[in-house]
Design a protein around this motif. Structure first.
Motif, PDB file in Angstrom:
ATOM      1  N   ALA A   1     -11.208   1.606  -3.468  1.00 24.90           N
ATOM      2  CA  ALA A   1     -10.509   2.530  -3.764  1.00 24.90           C
ATOM      3  C   ALA A   1     -11.080   2.897  -2.048  1.00 24.90           C
ATOM      4  O   ALA A   1      -9.894   3.334  -1.622  1.00 24.90           O
TER       5      ALA A   1
ATOM      6  N   TYR B   1      -4.922   4.222  -6.311  1.00 24.49           N
ATOM      7  CA  TYR B   1      -5.972   3.099  -6.129  1.00 24.49           C
ATOM      8  C   TYR B   1      -6.641   2.295  -7.508  1.00 24.49           C
ATOM      9  O   TYR B   1      -6.901   1.292  -7.397  1.00 24.49           O
TER      10      TYR B   1
ATOM     11  N   THR C   1       0.875  -0.995   0.211  1.00 24.13           N
ATOM     12  CA  THR C   1      -0.131   0.041   0.104  1.00 24.13           C
ATOM     13  C   THR C   1       0.981   1.589  -0.134  1.00 24.13           C
ATOM     14  O   THR C   1       0.312   2.266  -0.651  1.00 24.13           O
TER      15      THR C   1
END
Length: 307
Positions: free
Chosen positions: A278, A74, A3
């Motif tokens: 996301a 994302y 991440t």
């Protein structure tokens, strides 16, 4: 670790996103490549690949322009991974074009949160969605999104309710004029006519079953938190977030109604689903769970390629 790498916009990040999209695009065409390559085929595929890239960049623009996520990008990663989940999503040129125009329409719909140029935005949104309908009929369902957006923004201006229909009629008249000139008949320019197919037997394979199960389970789980967190958004942005969830529902309905269940119909679901998931990744507090959640979405499509 995963991440933190994808949390910021970096050149390498977009290289990986585009590489994933290219991989999905090529895999969907391997059988045709084995049949032999021609110049026309290569040129057509280059144009279609540019449409895929354009869709990814347009999605990124919509999200960043309207603050639909925390600018972690994302959504572009997820969109490219979804293409790899169901590589057939890139196989139909008409669907790729239709989805691009739907995204253009969605951009104008979400921008309605600003009261400036409302009439132009409504006309443009209807115009783009009407063009999308020329390539894939059931994309006309996204026209409902315009009407529901007017409800969400509590717009009581009667003219604003009429303008989307004018945009729709404009495309209809222009397309018929072109049809008369090119085909000497009305409606000849339309790519297809409305059909419905409830035969889902084409999805009865291990790749489809795993891909659909993962996408739906992750999507539904993320949607519950997405809806819950809308109340925490600024009032001016709430309608935009609700628009995305409605777009996801419409995309799912298109999958149900699609006359040809060849996988390309899932493309309409990918953009709103990517935004929803996301947003969920943003709110996950446990770092280990966030890593696993995103890791599964990255790993599964590559595992499916081996099946």
């Amino acid at each position: 670790m995963i991440t933190s790498f994808f949390n910021k916009s970096r050149p390498l990040y977009f290289v990986l996103v585009f590489f994933t999209a290219i991989l999905a695009f090529v895999i969907a065409r391997i059988s045709r490549i084995n049949e032999g390559l021609t110049l026309d085929f290569i040129l057509k595929q280059i144009v279609l690949l540019l449409i895929v890239f354009g869709s990814i960049l347009l999605l990124n623009f919509i999200v960043n322009k309207n603050s639909l996520t925390n600018k972690n990008n994302y959504e572009t990663l997820l969109f490219s991974l979804f293409l790899l989940f169901i590589t057939q999503a890139t196989s139909a040129s008409n669907v790729l074009l239709s989805n691009l125009f739907v995204l253009l329409g969605l951009r104008r719909i979400i921008s309605l949160r600003s009261p400036k140029n409302t009439k132009k935005k409504l006309f443009d949104a209807a115009f783009w969605i009407a063009i999308a309908t020329l390539f894939y009929f059931w994309s006309i369902l996204f026209f409902v999104l315009i009407i529901l957006s007017l409800v969400l923004y509590t717009d009581n201006n009667v003219r604003h309710w009429i303008i989307p229909f004018l945009g729709l009629i404009s495309v209809f008249l222009i397309s018929n004029a072109v049809s008369v000139v090119l085909y000497d008949s009305f409606l000849g320019v339309f790519y297809q006519y409305p059909e419905i197919n409830y035969d889902f037997s084409n999805y009865n394979s291990i790749q489809y079953l795993i891909a659909i199960t993962v996408l739906l389970s992750f999507g539904i789980w993320s949607s519950m938190f997405y809806l819950k967190n809308i109340k925490k958004k600024k009032k001016a942005f709430r309608a935009s977030f609700k628009t995305i969830i409605i777009a996801a529902v419409i995309g799912f309905v298109i999958v149900i109604l699609a006359p040809e269940k060849n996988g390309s119909e899932f493309l309409f679901l990918f953009a709103p689903l990517a935004i929803i998931i996301a947003n969920y990744i943003d709110v996950i507090q446990e770092k280990w769970f966030k890593e696993i959640f995103l890791g599964v979405l990255i790993l599964v499509p590559f595992v499916l390629l081996l099946l």
